[in-house]
Write a protein that holds these residues in place. Sequence first.
Motif, PDB file in Angstrom:
ATOM      1  N   GLU A   1       0.842  -1.196   0.000  1.00 24.89           N
ATOM      2  CA  GLU A   1       0.000   0.000   0.000  1.00 24.89           C
ATOM      3  C   GLU A   1       0.881   1.251   0.000  1.00 24.89           C
ATOM      4  O   GLU A   1       0.816   2.074  -0.896  1.00 24.89           O
ATOM      5  N   THR A   2       1.701   1.388   1.018  1.00 28.52           N
ATOM      6  CA  THR A   2       2.648   2.495   1.112  1.00 28.52           C
ATOM      7  C   THR A   2       3.627   2.181   2.236  1.00 28.52           C
ATOM      8  O   THR A   2       3.442   1.215   2.971  1.00 28.52           O
ATOM      9  N   ASP A   3       4.650   2.986   2.375  1.00 30.72           N
ATOM     10  CA  ASP A   3       5.703   2.701   3.355  1.00 30.72           C
ATOM     11  C   ASP A   3       5.712   3.657   4.541  1.00 30.72           C
ATOM     12  O   ASP A   3       6.677   3.720   5.279  1.00 30.72           O
ATOM     13  N   ARG A   4       4.624   4.409   4.723  1.00 32.64           N
ATOM     14  CA  ARG A   4       4.603   5.413   5.785  1.00 32.64           C
ATOM     15  C   ARG A   4       3.178   5.671   6.237  1.00 32.64           C
ATOM     16  O   ARG A   4       2.232   5.346   5.537  1.00 32.64           O
ATOM     17  N   ARG A   5       3.051   6.297   7.407  1.00 31.02           N
ATOM     18  CA  ARG A   5       1.735   6.755   7.845  1.00 31.02           C
ATOM     19  C   ARG A   5       1.255   7.823   6.875  1.00 31.02           C
ATOM     20  O   ARG A   5       2.049   8.554   6.284  1.00 31.02           O
ATOM     21  N   PHE A   6      -0.060   7.917   6.756  1.00 34.02           N
ATOM     22  CA  PHE A   6      -0.632   8.898   5.840  1.00 34.02           C
ATOM     23  C   PHE A   6      -1.899   9.492   6.443  1.00 34.02           C
ATOM     24  O   PHE A   6      -2.494   8.918   7.359  1.00 34.02           O
ATOM     25  N   ALA A   7      -2.279  10.633   5.923  1.00 37.57           N
ATOM     26  CA  ALA A   7      -3.495  11.308   6.370  1.00 37.57           C
ATOM     27  C   ALA A   7      -4.688  10.758   5.611  1.00 37.57           C
ATOM     28  O   ALA A   7      -4.617  10.525   4.406  1.00 37.57           O
ATOM     29  N   GLU A   8      -5.778  10.589   6.322  1.00 34.00           N
ATOM     30  CA  GLU A   8      -7.049  10.312   5.663  1.00 34.00           C
ATOM     31  C   GLU A   8      -7.548  11.640   5.078  1.00 34.00           C
ATOM     32  O   GLU A   8      -7.040  12.703   5.413  1.00 34.00           O
ATOM     33  N   PRO A   9      -8.540  11.603   4.194  1.00 35.21           N
ATOM     34  CA  PRO A   9      -8.930  12.814   3.459  1.00 35.21           C
ATOM     35  C   PRO A   9      -9.386  13.974   4.338  1.00 35.21           C
ATOM     36  O   PRO A   9     -10.067  13.788   5.344  1.00 35.21           O
ATOM     37  N   GLY A  10      -8.994  15.145   3.905  1.00 31.74           N
ATOM     38  CA  GLY A  10      -9.438  16.386   4.529  1.00 31.74           C
ATOM     39  C   GLY A  10      -9.602  17.457   3.473  1.00 31.74           C
ATOM     40  O   GLY A  10      -8.742  17.602   2.600  1.00 31.74           O
ATOM     41  N   ILE A  11     -10.720  18.154   3.506  1.00 30.40           N
ATOM     42  CA  ILE A  11     -10.973  19.252   2.585  1.00 30.40           C
ATOM     43  C   ILE A  11     -11.293  20.473   3.437  1.00 30.40           C
ATOM     44  O   ILE A  11     -12.136  20.420   4.337  1.00 30.40           O
ATOM     45  N   PHE A  12     -10.600  21.558   3.148  1.00 30.48           N
ATOM     46  CA  PHE A  12     -10.745  22.780   3.935  1.00 30.48           C
ATOM     47  C   PHE A  12     -10.937  23.971   3.003  1.00 30.48           C
ATOM     48  O   PHE A  12     -10.223  24.093   2.005  1.00 30.48           O
ATOM     49  N   CYS A  13     -11.880  24.834   3.346  1.00 27.27           N
ATOM     50  CA  CYS A  13     -11.994  26.132   2.698  1.00 27.27           C
ATOM     51  C   CYS A  13     -11.535  27.142   3.742  1.00 27.27           C
ATOM     52  O   CYS A  13     -12.100  27.218   4.842  1.00 27.27           O
ATOM     53  N   ILE A  14     -10.498  27.873   3.388  1.00 25.79           N
ATOM     54  CA  ILE A  14      -9.853  28.788   4.322  1.00 25.79           C
ATOM     55  C   ILE A  14     -10.077  30.225   3.843  1.00 25.79           C
ATOM     56  O   ILE A  14      -9.820  30.552   2.680  1.00 25.79           O
ATOM     57  N   ARG A  15     -10.551  31.042   4.767  1.00 26.14           N
ATOM     58  CA  ARG A  15     -10.844  32.440   4.466  1.00 26.14           C
ATOM     59  C   ARG A  15      -9.533  33.226   4.262  1.00 26.14           C
ATOM     60  O   ARG A  15      -8.477  32.801   4.739  1.00 26.14           O
ATOM     61  N   PRO A  16      -9.594  34.369   3.579  1.00 32.29           N
ATOM     62  CA  PRO A  16      -8.379  35.176   3.390  1.00 32.29           C
ATOM     63  C   PRO A  16      -7.684  35.553   4.701  1.00 32.29           C
ATOM     64  O   PRO A  16      -6.471  35.737   4.723  1.00 32.29           O
ATOM     65  N   ASP A  17      -8.439  35.641   5.813  1.00 31.75           N
ATOM     66  CA  ASP A  17      -7.821  35.981   7.101  1.00 31.75           C
ATOM     67  C   ASP A  17      -7.174  34.773   7.779  1.00 31.75           C
ATOM     68  O   ASP A  17      -6.660  34.881   8.891  1.00 31.75           O
ATOM     69  N   GLY A  18      -7.196  33.612   7.106  1.00 27.89           N
ATOM     70  CA  GLY A  18      -6.534  32.421   7.642  1.00 27.89           C
ATOM     71  C   GLY A  18      -7.393  31.560   8.546  1.00 27.89           C
ATOM     72  O   GLY A  18      -6.911  30.600   9.136  1.00 27.89           O
ATOM     73  N   THR A  19      -8.683  31.885   8.671  1.00 26.39           N
ATOM     74  CA  THR A  19      -9.565  31.087   9.511  1.00 26.39           C
ATOM     75  C   THR A  19     -10.352  30.092   8.659  1.00 26.39           C
ATOM     76  O   THR A  19     -10.528  30.281   7.453  1.00 26.39           O
ATOM     77  N   THR A  20     -10.835  29.049   9.316  1.00 24.85           N
ATOM     78  CA  THR A  20     -11.549  27.984   8.614  1.00 24.85           C
ATOM     79  C   THR A  20     -13.008  28.355   8.384  1.00 24.85           C
ATOM     80  O   THR A  20     -13.699  28.786   9.311  1.00 24.85           O
ATOM     81  N   GLN A  21     -13.451  28.190   7.153  1.00 22.39           N
ATOM     82  CA  GLN A  21     -14.864  28.365   6.810  1.00 22.39           C
ATOM     83  C   GLN A  21     -15.532  26.990   6.733  1.00 22.39           C
ATOM     84  O   GLN A  21     -16.603  26.797   7.268  1.00 22.39           O
ATOM     85  N   ILE A  22     -14.886  26.053   6.062  1.00 28.43           N
ATOM     86  CA  ILE A  22     -15.396  24.689   5.899  1.00 28.43           C
ATOM     87  C   ILE A  22     -14.314  23.715   6.331  1.00 28.43           C
ATOM     88  O   ILE A  22     -13.148  23.843   5.932  1.00 28.43           O
ATOM     89  N   ILE A  23     -14.707  22.732   7.141  1.00 33.52           N
ATOM     90  CA  ILE A  23     -13.819  21.647   7.562  1.00 33.52           C
ATOM     91  C   ILE A  23     -14.557  20.351   7.256  1.00 33.52           C
ATOM     92  O   ILE A  23     -15.622  20.101   7.825  1.00 33.52           O
ATOM     93  N   ALA A  24     -14.012  19.560   6.343  1.00 34.38           N
ATOM     94  CA  ALA A  24     -14.627  18.279   5.997  1.00 34.38           C
ATOM     95  C   ALA A  24     -13.551  17.207   6.064  1.00 34.38           C
ATOM     96  O   ALA A  24     -12.707  17.117   5.172  1.00 34.38           O
ATOM     97  N   ILE A  25     -13.550  16.443   7.144  1.00 36.08           N
ATOM     98  CA  ILE A  25     -12.550  15.393   7.293  1.00 36.08           C
ATOM     99  C   ILE A  25     -13.248  14.038   7.341  1.00 36.08           C
ATOM    100  O   ILE A  25     -14.414  13.932   7.690  1.00 36.08           O
TER     101      ILE A  25
END
Length: 175
Positions: free
Chosen positions: A120-144
Amino acid sequence: MTQPKTTKLEAGAAFPTFEVPKIGGGTLKVGGTDAGWTLLIVYRGKHCGRCKNYLNKLEKTYSKWEDAGFSVKCISADPIEKVNDDIAKFGWTFDIGYDLQEAEMRAMGLYVSDPLSSQETDRRFAEPGIFCIRPDGTTQIIAISNGPAARPDLDELLDGMIFTIENDRPVRGEV
């Protein structure tokens, strides 16, 4: 050694700031303030067929995201060789970062998995994450997700984000 539990990001929180190496050279900066909105997709890696399908769908809508004022960034824990193989095969043109580290995965609130086998792979990996980040750097949408099968539809997400921006909608889910 037991890894610390991941702390989930709160709606409206500042997105963690970090950099990963970027395909084509330089680094891909994630988080912090930006001139516009950011769509960040964290994908599992080359071993995941569902990720390839999702990123192929992203490629088809990429220009629409840019037209809506989004900077599109994708990252995975894969090494450069695996990412380059996929780019050569699928022709993705959006920015892709690689060698995402476990500490960064956890800072984003992502689920982290061990490979099922060395094939499969040789390392730990992240499960899916989708983020919409506002221009000020804050999270608008968090979908993990804790597995590869659950991800937001990109057309629906874009439509919702255009509505959110045009109508100056607030961050939801803060209560």
